[in-house]
Design an enzyme around this catalytic site. Structure first.
Site, PDB file in Angstrom:
ATOM      1  NE  ARG A 148      22.055 -38.437  27.017  1.00 27.59           N
ATOM      2  CZ  ARG A 148      22.954 -38.073  27.911  1.00 27.59           C
ATOM      3  NH1 ARG A 148      23.364 -36.781  27.907  1.00 27.59           N
ATOM      4  NH2 ARG A 148      23.005 -38.793  28.767  1.00 27.59           N
ATOM      5  CB  SER A 200      24.793 -32.601  27.806  1.00 29.71           C
ATOM      6  OG  SER A 200      25.325 -32.158  28.698  1.00 29.71           O
ATOM      7  CD  GLU A 226      22.209 -20.849  26.852  1.00 28.29           C
ATOM      8  OE1 GLU A 226      22.138 -19.959  27.292  1.00 28.29           O
ATOM      9  OE2 GLU A 226      22.745 -22.013  27.295  1.00 28.29           O
ATOM     10  CG  PHE A 285      19.118 -23.875  29.706  1.00 30.57           C
ATOM     11  CD1 PHE A 285      18.682 -23.120  30.787  1.00 30.57           C
ATOM     12  CD2 PHE A 285      19.429 -25.208  30.036  1.00 30.57           C
ATOM     13  CE1 PHE A 285      18.408 -23.553  32.031  1.00 30.57           C
ATOM     14  CE2 PHE A 285      19.243 -25.626  31.160  1.00 30.57           C
ATOM     15  CZ  PHE A 285      18.719 -24.994  32.317  1.00 30.57           C
ATOM     16  CG  HIS A 345      19.187 -32.947  28.638  1.00 32.06           C
ATOM     17  ND1 HIS A 345      19.734 -32.949  27.635  1.00 32.06           N
ATOM     18  CD2 HIS A 345      19.936 -33.458  29.535  1.00 32.06           C
ATOM     19  CE1 HIS A 345      20.991 -33.579  27.621  1.00 32.06           C
ATOM     20  NE2 HIS A 345      21.090 -34.122  28.863  1.00 32.06           N
ATOM     21  CG  ASP A 370      20.300 -31.337  35.793  1.00 27.45           C
ATOM     22  OD1 ASP A 370      21.254 -31.364  36.640  1.00 27.45           O
ATOM     23  OD2 ASP A 370      20.689 -31.772  34.436  1.00 27.45           O
ATOM     24  NE  ARG A 395      20.762 -36.754  30.960  1.00 28.12           N
ATOM     25  CZ  ARG A 395      21.415 -37.850  31.856  1.00 28.12           C
ATOM     26  NH1 ARG A 395      20.499 -38.815  32.082  1.00 28.12           N
ATOM     27  NH2 ARG A 395      22.515 -37.829  32.282  1.00 28.12           N
TER      28      ARG A 395
END
Lengths: 267, 314
Positions: B11, B38, B59, B84, B109, B117, B168
């Site tokens: 990222r 993030s 989204e 998402f 991610h 998560d 990530r």
């Protein structure tokens, strides 16, 4: 006038289309509202005839949208052009396509005979408006509800970044407002103060299953838009009131605007 | 002896590449749904505040707003957690894919990378969902350098919709800065012998470790980076598969619809060959305190994967 029927675009900007400009220019002659009303009458017969050939496919939705489509395409765009504003119509309730096609015949953009091929595989007049087959007129390919306002926001944001005087009108169905994404976009337009976005809600009181307030109540609709920070105007569904409503909205700045077009009669 | 260090960050490399691209093309607009910290789009937001839009946690609106920007001639880059962004899949399908809009979608991610998560966030389905969309390019870079090069290529050179799958952090260090990543080609990192391992993303590092492990068992093993999942380098895959006795695909994605499936489709049509798919087998993820804890829990260690391969190969 149109590019030939194509499947699969080339990722070129859809608005970068000469047709849009030629449409703005060619419509710069004002039509009187009385003449427009006559044309709508003629177009309604054409529309009914078309719908009768396809088993009355979404008839109610097309019929209640005709006044709005007529005013937007034949008056609102032209008046914008005269003021140096490029105006654009996003049809989010894509199943009103027959209404758009009937009006395009009235405008001389497509031939009457082309309606015969409506919803056939070889026709650019697809059941739901198709941007690749009708470039310039159709801003994005429709059929899936609830997305047009977000798309209009995107165009409006791009216009502001580039300092282009452009206004985007989005035609939404009242049943379509059940889609959560519409409310995401309503909040976005307000947060970004997109005063170049005008949502027009065809409040025909029906959705697929029946009376909207029985399926899922939409009221108090104006208050809902208001509470999201929008300027709201309600008019009844006829050519003259829609026209004057849009004219009033054009003088409002600093926030997104909604025109709720109410009809209570059966179409 | 190959030692892979997972000290990179996908990222961060993405965030930096975005800024670089932003300087080179002012039509690039970045959109995020309240995750700029993030996804590292925060770097772009700080550098080009007027070309950054945070639509909030929405989204579907995110994806369609980007479509509008592309319709008006911009090059929108949509960033978010891969999981998402899939919430807007139907919007991606019906507008971006159907109208072939110049929208770049970057899912961070992905896979196992979001170890903490757990099941809700660990996305094993995005490649399956994105590679069925007409006109889409699907890219999965394997390290920081590949991420930078592939992001720049997708944003500045390629016209049309692209999905880039990123992890990530925990990016392996594989390439040097002179490596090039043309869209549509695979990259042979180690020449095949008895076995070839196809992989991409962070699991490319894993594949190199697995190859090392297999070599210790006397099995010569090649490794290829299939960073372009779509369009797949069919010739490259068939050519390598012809040289070996067993084809293996390794990915932190569901075995249904991912890289392994894509390779199996090619082989069964053009060059029938046994293929072993190492991936997530019809299940969800789980929370872990560290990346290595998750990898170990799921048996995604080089030794374990090598063992599975030997079982099949023997």
């Amino acid at each position: 006038m149109f590019a030939p029927c194509v499947v699969g675009g080339d990722a070129a900007p859809i608005l970068n289309n000469d047709f849009l400009r030629s449409l703005n220019a060619s419509l710069s002659d004002h039509i009187s509202l009385d003449v427009l009303e006559d044309k709508v009458k003629r177009s309604k017969r054409r529309l009914l005839n078309l719908l009768s050939k396809v088993g009355g496919w979404h008839s109610w939705s097309s019929l209640s949208s005709l006044n709005i489509i007529a005013v937007l395409f034949s008056s609102w765009i032209a008046e914008g052009y005269a003021m140096g504003v490029e105006r654009l119509v996003v049809v989010s309730k894509g199943h009103a396509a027959p209404s758009v096609y009937s009006w395009l015949v009235e405008m001389g953009v497509i031939k009457e005979s082309e309606l015969e091929d409506f919803a056939t595989p070889w026709s650019r007049l697809q059941s739901h408006l198709d941007a690749l087959r009708l470039p310039g007129i159709v801003v994005y390919s429709t059929g899936s509800l609830g997305q047009g306002l977000s798309i209009a926001n995107g165009i409006a944001i791009a216009s502001k970044i580039d300092s282009i005087r452009r206004e985007v009108a989005v035609l939404l169905g009242d049943g379509e407002l059940d889609e959560g994404q519409v409310w995401e976009a309503i909040a976005t337009a307000s947060a970004l103060k997109l005063d170049n976005v005008i949502a027009i809600i065809d409040r025909n009181m029906v959705q697929h299953t029946g009376f909207t307030e029985k399926v899922k109540p939409k009221e108090p609709l104006a208050a809902k838009f208001n509470s999201f920070g929008w300027y709201v105007l309600e008019v009844i569904n006829n050519v003259k009131t829609i026209h004057s409503g849009l004219r009033t909205l054009s003088s409002i700045n600093g926030k997104p605007k909604a025109l709720i077009v109410r009809s209570n009669r059966r179409w | 002896m190959v030692i892979i260090v997972y000290s990179g960050s996908f990222r961060k490399a993405f965030g930096e590449a975005l800024v670089e691209a932003g300087y080179l093309n002012e039509d690039i607009i970045v959109l995020d749904a309240d995750t700029p910290k993030s996804t590292w789009t925060k770097l772009f937001a700080n550098t080009f505040p007027h070309r950054f839009i945070n639509v909030g946690i929405s989204e579907q609106d995110l994806v369609s707003t980007a479509a509008g920007l592309a319709i008006a001639g911009k090059i929108p880059v949509v960033a978010g957690f891969s999981m998402f962004l899939m919430r807007g899949w139907e919007q991606i399908r019906n507008t971006i894919s159907r109208d072939h809009l110049n929208v770049k979608i970057v899912g961070t991610h992905s896979g196992l990378s979001d170890y903490m998560d757990g099941a809700s966030h660990q996305c094993f389905e995005d490649i399956a969902l994105m590679r069925v969309l007409p006109g889409f390019i699907v890219l999965v870079p394997g390290d920081e350098i590949a991420t930078r090069k592939i992001v720049l290529e997708a944003l500045l050179e390629h016209k049309g919709p692209v999905y880039i799958r990123l992890g990530r952090d925990n990016a392996p260090k594989i390439y040097d800065e002179f490596e090039e990543f043309p869209i549509g080609k695979l990259k042979i990192i180690e020449d095949p012998g008895d076995i070839v391992l196809f992989s991409n993303g962070f699991t490319l590092g894993l594949a190199l470790e697995v190859a090392n492990e297999l070599k210790r068992h006397g099995i010569s093993t090649g490794v290829a980076d299939v960073y372009t999942v779509k369009p797949l380098d069919k010739d490259g895959i068939i050519k390598l598969s012809k040289k070996v006795n067993l084809v293996v695909a390794i990915e932190d994605h569901s075995i249904y619809g991912g890289l392994g499936s894509a390779i199996a489709e090619v082989l069964s049509e053009s060059y029938p060959k046994r293929i072993l798919r190492i991936g997530i087998r019809d299940e969800f993820g789980v929370s872990a305190r560290s990346f290595s804890q998750l990898i170990e829990y799921l048996g995604f260690t080089p030794a374990n994967i090598a063992l599975k391969i030997i079982e099949v190969y023997a």
